[in-house]
Design an enzyme around this catalytic site. Structure first.
Site, short mmCIF file in Angstrom:
data_model
loop_
_atom_site.label_atom_id
_atom_site.label_comp_id
_atom_site.label_asym_id
_atom_site.label_seq_id
_atom_site.Cartn_x
_atom_site.Cartn_y
_atom_site.Cartn_z
N HIS A 166 -5.83 89.07 -4.17
CA HIS A 166 -5.50 90.31 -3.46
C HIS A 166 -5.17 91.36 -4.54
O HIS A 166 -4.66 91.01 -5.61
CB HIS A 166 -4.27 90.04 -2.58
N ASP A 212 0.99 83.76 -6.09
CA ASP A 212 1.07 84.70 -4.99
C ASP A 212 1.05 83.85 -3.71
O ASP A 212 0.02 83.32 -3.32
CB ASP A 212 -0.14 85.65 -5.05
N GLN A 244 0.12 84.20 1.58
CA GLN A 244 -0.50 83.40 2.64
C GLN A 244 -0.04 81.95 2.56
O GLN A 244 0.20 81.30 3.57
CB GLN A 244 -2.04 83.46 2.53
N CYS A 301 -8.33 94.28 0.68
CA CYS A 301 -7.66 94.47 -0.62
C CYS A 301 -8.12 93.42 -1.61
O CYS A 301 -7.31 92.85 -2.36
CB CYS A 301 -6.14 94.42 -0.48
C1 PLP Z 1 -2.79 86.84 -0.71
C2 PLP Z 1 -2.00 88.10 -0.55
N1 PLP Z 1 -1.30 88.58 -1.58
C3 PLP Z 1 -0.56 89.69 -1.49
C4 PLP Z 1 -0.51 90.41 -0.32
C5 PLP Z 1 0.33 91.64 -0.27
O1 PLP Z 1 1.39 91.45 0.62
P1 PLP Z 1 2.35 92.66 0.95
O2 PLP Z 1 1.49 93.78 1.43
O3 PLP Z 1 3.26 92.11 2.01
O4 PLP Z 1 3.07 92.99 -0.31
C6 PLP Z 1 -1.24 89.98 0.78
C7 PLP Z 1 -1.27 90.76 2.02
O5 PLP Z 1 -2.23 90.76 2.76
C8 PLP Z 1 -1.99 88.78 0.67
O6 PLP Z 1 -2.69 88.31 1.71
#
Ligand code: PLP
Length: 410
Positions: free
Chosen positions: A127, A204, A207, A368
């Site tokens: 992401h 990260d 998910q 994203c």
């Molecule tokens: C794998 C992953 N990382 C990071 C994020 C970013 O999360 P946030 O917008 O809550 O900071 C997301 C959000 O869709 C995600 O799916």
């Protein structure tokens, strides 16, 4: 654990989510966008209302009863997070705004100790939240980003990953579970290989933490980031877990109240973690809501939930078997309940808008994850992401609606 684990029953679980009774365009809502943000159970809504109605005040300034009660509830939420991910200490649990902020915190603070030519390993399936903060280091300090390639089935190329590791690797920052492909990465193996090369690992978990049981000690992970709002909790709150010695070595990220030791006109000292990284008034109500979400989730049988979500995904795949107009991206073995797809001759946005007319909420766009889209030769895709409250009937209705939507473009 606050309460004994209940047998998982999807209808009983659904009944705890007030929003799921609403209609969209005269049809029952079928919410398949939980990967973007999950809906909230009554337990979370009630906990947040309770603090606002009964004991709200600012935290950590406790000279009066309300401040003390709210501080206790806020710190209790930290303990819930600690227990949930099996962190050794609450001092290793930093409250942030989100996964995004957690990763930015590590990148900017850890990045201060790096020099031109040092390498950060990320992957093509990240992401943007786990790409852009590292790009900042490339722009600012000449740090080199190395991308682990993704195989055609959506799995991470582990041989390529191992080959990228070396003495210049200063951080491995990878996703636990892909928000597009649903791939669940072999994180234990990833961490062992990184540590053997002398590099710390940030996962990260935006998910991953929702669909997997996370034990940061068993994983031996250095940093683990996630968001409250995907975990059935509120927006505006996230977590950065960091090993004690890793957090202790990080300079502060933001300056302000609560994160200092002493401040004079020519000198400052800093508080110990986690408070060193929680400058200013934190997201008090949201942290309490996240604690409530975790306490609630822990009353459910998470293995049964994972099996239920896998059944939802399989139901959709079977329902669309043989559809020659459909391309699914991400079919790695053991993947989670995320179904990303492209429909021949139709833009993903149009598909999402037609599905909405049938009450079905899916996401469409680049998710994203532009490097990943490019990897698969797509400019966008649509995504149905499943949660514990989705039913097999909803999976069937989604398939039916998608077939009708495709009919408009045939
Ligand atoms: C794998 C992953 N990382 C990071 C994020 C970013 O999360 P946030 O917008 O809550 O900071 C997301 C959000 O869709 C995600 O799916």
């Amino acid at each position: 654990m606050n309460a004994p684990v209940r047998r998982f029953d999807v209808e009983a679980a659904r009944a705890e989510f007030p929003i799921l009774t609403r209609e969209v365009h005269g049809k029952p809502l079928i919410y398949l966008d939980s990967g973007a943000s999950a809906q909230k159970p009554r337990a979370v809504i009630a906990a947040m209302s309770r603090v606002m109605e009964g004991s709200y005040a600012n935290v950590h300034r406790g000279l009066h009863t309300l401040a003390n009660e709210t501080t206790d509830a806020y710190e209790q939420a930290r303990e819930s997070v600690r227990r949930f991910i099996n962190a050794p200490s609450v001092n290793e649990v930093v409250f942030t705004k989100s996964t995004t902020e957690s990763i930015n915190l590590v990148a900017s603070s850890y990045g201060l100790g790096l020099k031109a030519g040092d390498e950060i390993v990320v992957s093509q399936m990240e992401h943007h939240a786990n790409i852009v903060p590292w790009h900042f280091l490339r722009e600012r300090y000449g740090i080199v980003l190395r991308f682990v390639p993704v195989r055609d089935d959506g799995s991470l190329d582990m041989d390529a990953y191992r080959a990228l590791l070396g003495p210049k690797t200063k951080m491995v920052a990878l996703t636990h579970m892909s928000n597009v492909l649903g791939t669940i990465n072999p994180v234990k193996e990833i961490i062992e290989a990184a540590h053997a090369a002398g590099a710390p690992v940030l996962l990260d978990g935006a998910q991953g933490v929702v669909h997997q049981t996370v034990d940061v000690q068993a994983l031996d992970v250095d940093f683990y980031a996630f968001s409250g709002h995907k975990l059935y909790g509120p927006t505006g709150i996230g977590v950065l877990y960091g090993k004690a010695e890793r957090l202790a070595a990080l300079p502060p990220y933001q300056g302000g109240g609560e994160m200092i030791g002493i401040v004079t006109e020519d000198r400052i000292t800093y508080a110990d973690p986690p408070h060193r990284f929680e400058a200013g008034t934190p997201a008090i109500i949201e942290a309490i809501g996240l604690g409530a979400a975790i306490d609630w989730l822990e009353t459910l049988d998470r293995k049964a939930i994972a099996a239920h979500e896998a059944a939802l995904y399989q139901r959709v795949r079977r329902g669309l078997e043989g559809a020659n107009w459909l391309t699914e991206i991400g079919q790695a073995p053991g993947k989670g309940a995320i179904f990303s797809f492209a429909v021949a001759g139709a833009h993903a946005h149009d598909i999402a808008q037609i599905l909405d007319r049938y009450g079905v909420a899916v996401r469409a766009g680049t998710h994203c994850a532009e490097p990943l889209m490019r990897r698969f030769g797509l400019t966008s895709s649509a995504r149905a992401s499943f949660a514990l409250y989705n039913t097999l009937d909803e999976a069937d209705s989604f398939v039916e609606a998608l077939i009708k939507a495709q009919g408009f473009f045939a």
